[in-house]
Design a protein around this motif. Structure first.
Motif, PDB file in Angstrom:
ATOM      1  N   VAL A  12      -0.847 -21.808  -6.031  1.00 13.86           N
ATOM      2  CA  VAL A  12      -0.456 -21.975  -4.634  1.00 13.86           C
ATOM      3  C   VAL A  12      -0.625 -20.646  -3.911  1.00 13.86           C
ATOM      4  O   VAL A  12      -0.134 -19.607  -4.374  1.00 13.86           O
ATOM      5  N   GLY A  13      -1.341 -20.664  -2.791  1.00 15.00           N
ATOM      6  CA  GLY A  13      -1.530 -19.450  -2.011  1.00 15.00           C
ATOM      7  C   GLY A  13      -0.362 -19.209  -1.076  1.00 15.00           C
ATOM      8  O   GLY A  13       0.084 -20.118  -0.386  1.00 15.00           O
ATOM      9  N   ILE A  14       0.158 -17.991  -1.077  1.00 16.69           N
ATOM     10  CA  ILE A  14       1.259 -17.605  -0.188  1.00 16.69           C
ATOM     11  C   ILE A  14       0.729 -16.549   0.773  1.00 16.69           C
ATOM     12  O   ILE A  14       0.389 -15.435   0.366  1.00 16.69           O
ATOM     13  N   ILE A  15       0.628 -16.909   2.054  1.00 17.63           N
ATOM     14  CA  ILE A  15       0.261 -15.933   3.081  1.00 17.63           C
ATOM     15  C   ILE A  15       1.543 -15.177   3.394  1.00 17.63           C
ATOM     16  O   ILE A  15       2.458 -15.706   4.024  1.00 17.63           O
ATOM     17  N   ALA A  16       1.630 -13.933   2.923  1.00 19.64           N
ATOM     18  CA  ALA A  16       2.894 -13.215   2.837  1.00 19.64           C
ATOM     19  C   ALA A  16       3.055 -12.168   3.932  1.00 19.64           C
ATOM     20  O   ALA A  16       2.297 -11.198   4.003  1.00 19.64           O
ATOM     21  N   PRO A  36       1.926 -18.703  -8.310  1.00 17.97           N
ATOM     22  CA  PRO A  36       1.762 -18.219  -6.941  1.00 17.97           C
ATOM     23  C   PRO A  36       0.731 -17.097  -6.870  1.00 17.97           C
ATOM     24  O   PRO A  36       0.644 -16.267  -7.772  1.00 17.97           O
ATOM     25  N   VAL A  37      -0.046 -17.099  -5.810  1.00 20.40           N
ATOM     26  CA  VAL A  37      -0.953 -15.988  -5.522  1.00 20.40           C
ATOM     27  C   VAL A  37      -0.624 -15.507  -4.113  1.00 20.40           C
ATOM     28  O   VAL A  37      -0.723 -16.285  -3.156  1.00 20.40           O
ATOM     29  N   LEU A  38      -0.239 -14.243  -3.988  1.00 18.25           N
ATOM     30  CA  LEU A  38       0.141 -13.706  -2.685  1.00 18.25           C
ATOM     31  C   LEU A  38      -1.065 -13.092  -1.989  1.00 18.25           C
ATOM     32  O   LEU A  38      -1.798 -12.298  -2.587  1.00 18.25           O
ATOM     33  N   PHE A  39      -1.231 -13.464  -0.727  1.00 20.48           N
ATOM     34  CA  PHE A  39      -2.239 -12.866   0.138  1.00 20.48           C
ATOM     35  C   PHE A  39      -1.448 -12.038   1.154  1.00 20.48           C
ATOM     36  O   PHE A  39      -0.965 -12.554   2.154  1.00 20.48           O
ATOM     37  N   ALA A  40      -1.288 -10.765   0.802  1.00 28.48           N
ATOM     38  CA  ALA A  40      -0.334  -9.892   1.479  1.00 28.48           C
ATOM     39  C   ALA A  40      -0.946  -9.286   2.737  1.00 28.48           C
ATOM     40  O   ALA A  40      -2.029  -8.689   2.693  1.00 28.48           O
ATOM     41  N   LEU A  41      -0.236  -9.426   3.846  1.00 27.40           N
ATOM     42  CA  LEU A  41      -0.716  -8.909   5.130  1.00 27.40           C
ATOM     43  C   LEU A  41      -0.358  -7.431   5.264  1.00 27.40           C
ATOM     44  O   LEU A  41       0.820  -7.050   5.195  1.00 27.40           O
ATOM     45  N   LYS A  42      -1.365  -6.617   5.436  1.00 23.43           N
ATOM     46  CA  LYS A  42      -1.149  -5.177   5.553  1.00 23.43           C
ATOM     47  C   LYS A  42      -0.271  -4.854   6.755  1.00 23.43           C
ATOM     48  O   LYS A  42      -0.440  -5.416   7.824  1.00 23.43           O
ATOM     49  N   GLY A  43       0.654  -3.930   6.543  1.00 26.93           N
ATOM     50  CA  GLY A  43       1.565  -3.540   7.607  1.00 26.93           C
ATOM     51  C   GLY A  43       2.800  -4.409   7.691  1.00 26.93           C
ATOM     52  O   GLY A  43       3.711  -4.105   8.452  1.00 26.93           O
ATOM     53  N   TYR A  53       3.234  -9.315  -8.581  1.00 30.83           N
ATOM     54  CA  TYR A  53       2.657 -10.663  -8.491  1.00 30.83           C
ATOM     55  C   TYR A  53       1.133 -10.572  -8.416  1.00 30.83           C
ATOM     56  O   TYR A  53       0.568  -9.547  -8.030  1.00 30.83           O
ATOM     57  N   ARG A  54       0.484 -11.659  -8.774  1.00 33.72           N
ATOM     58  CA  ARG A  54      -0.955 -11.781  -8.543  1.00 33.72           C
ATOM     59  C   ARG A  54      -1.169 -11.746  -7.031  1.00 33.72           C
ATOM     60  O   ARG A  54      -0.545 -12.538  -6.300  1.00 33.72           O
ATOM     61  N   HIS A  55      -2.012 -10.853  -6.553  1.00 31.58           N
ATOM     62  CA  HIS A  55      -2.073 -10.686  -5.097  1.00 31.58           C
ATOM     63  C   HIS A  55      -3.407 -10.097  -4.644  1.00 31.58           C
ATOM     64  O   HIS A  55      -4.162  -9.537  -5.435  1.00 31.58           O
TER      65      HIS A  55
END
Length: 285
Positions: A12-16, A36-43, A53-55
């Protein structure tokens, strides 16, 4: 009813965005055997916590790169979670994928936050992804019904809560906020783009300047989703920081809609509320 968790594809992709909630959602998914796979927003997303986490890191405007990463990771199901300051289009470095959908992005920007998030959600759906809400992936993070604290609202506060809900319902068509403060029947502040923390700071300033003369401990913060809001995005949130704000604003407590409000770090929140003698209650939807 079929448990929606059984229908979720992994990973599951998490737009974080910011705060603790992206990690709480990731932990909730992992506890259910989903990756879970985190797609981490910079800033926005916490750079220290995300490493557990996988990210992947992303800058705002990199829509094309995000689509490629989601497909590479095999993420069909997505969750948007975490705090985020609405960026100006002029500040974003759009990649080619974002430029190709720019008319839709511009249309989404012509409105409040709910309008923007729903518009962005449609973009992902057009590319074959499914947008999920916390009710689908992490019901354990949603506010239960009833009072969670030793302190509880009295009849006077119940009237303030009812007025706060009426105010938020009336403001919903304008898509400007999800919270207001009512003290002894008076609406003293309404949430705007500054969010709940800024709302409570304003109430504290009004008390300091004696623009609010009600006794300390009077008043309630009421939070509720907007009428007709897409409940997959931007649910009202409650946590220890909210309790800190209540204490600074000298309010009696907070009332939110059960099942439609995210609770961050519930044990810490309840402990802080009980220590301060303030209440936290989940209202019927």
């Amino acid at each position: 009813m079929t448990d929606p968790l059984l229908q979720i594809g992994a990973p599951v992709g998490i737009i974080a965005g910011g705060g603790t909630l992206p990690f709480a959602v990731a932990d909730s998914l992992a506890a259910r055997g989903l990756t879970p796979v985190l797609f981490a927003l910079k800033g926005s997303c916490d750079p220290e916590r995300v490493t557990a986490y996988r990210h992947h890191w992303l800058r705002m405007g990199a829509f094309g790169r995000l689509l490629r990463l989601l497909r590479d990771e095999g993420c069909r199901d997505l969750v948007f979670i975490g705090s985020l300051v609405r960026p100006a289009l002029s500040d974003m470095r759009l990649d080619w994928g974002a430029i190709k959908v720019l008319p839709a992005v511009l249309a989404a920007y012509r409105g409040g936050d709910d309008h923007l998030l729903t518009g962005v959600g449609r973009l992902f759906e057009r590319h074959g992804f499914r947008l999920l809400g916390l009710k689908d992936v992490a019901t354990d993070l949603l506010m239960p019904a009833g009072c969670l604290t030793r302190a509880a609202p009295d009849a006077g506060v119940e009237a303030d809560i009812a007025k706060g809900r009426a105010v938020l319902a009336a403001l919903s068509p304008f898509d400007i906020g999800q919270g207001c403060v009512v003290i002894d029947g008076h609406v003293v502040a309404v949430e705007d783009t500054g969010g709940t923390d800024e709302l409570l700071r304003r109430v504290a300033q009004l008390r300091d300047s004696r623009r609010i003369r009600a006794k300390p401990g009077h008043g309630v913060l009421v939070k509720a989703p907007k009428t007709g809001q897409d409940l997959r995005f931007d649910l009202p949130a409650l946590g220890p920081k909210t309790i800190e704000g209540l204490i600074t604003a000298q309010l009696g407590g907070v009332a939110v809609v059960a099942g439609h409000t995210v609770v961050a770090e519930p044990q810490e929140m309840i402990a802080a509320a009980d220590k301060a003698g303030v209440f936290a209650i989940g209202m019927p939807a």
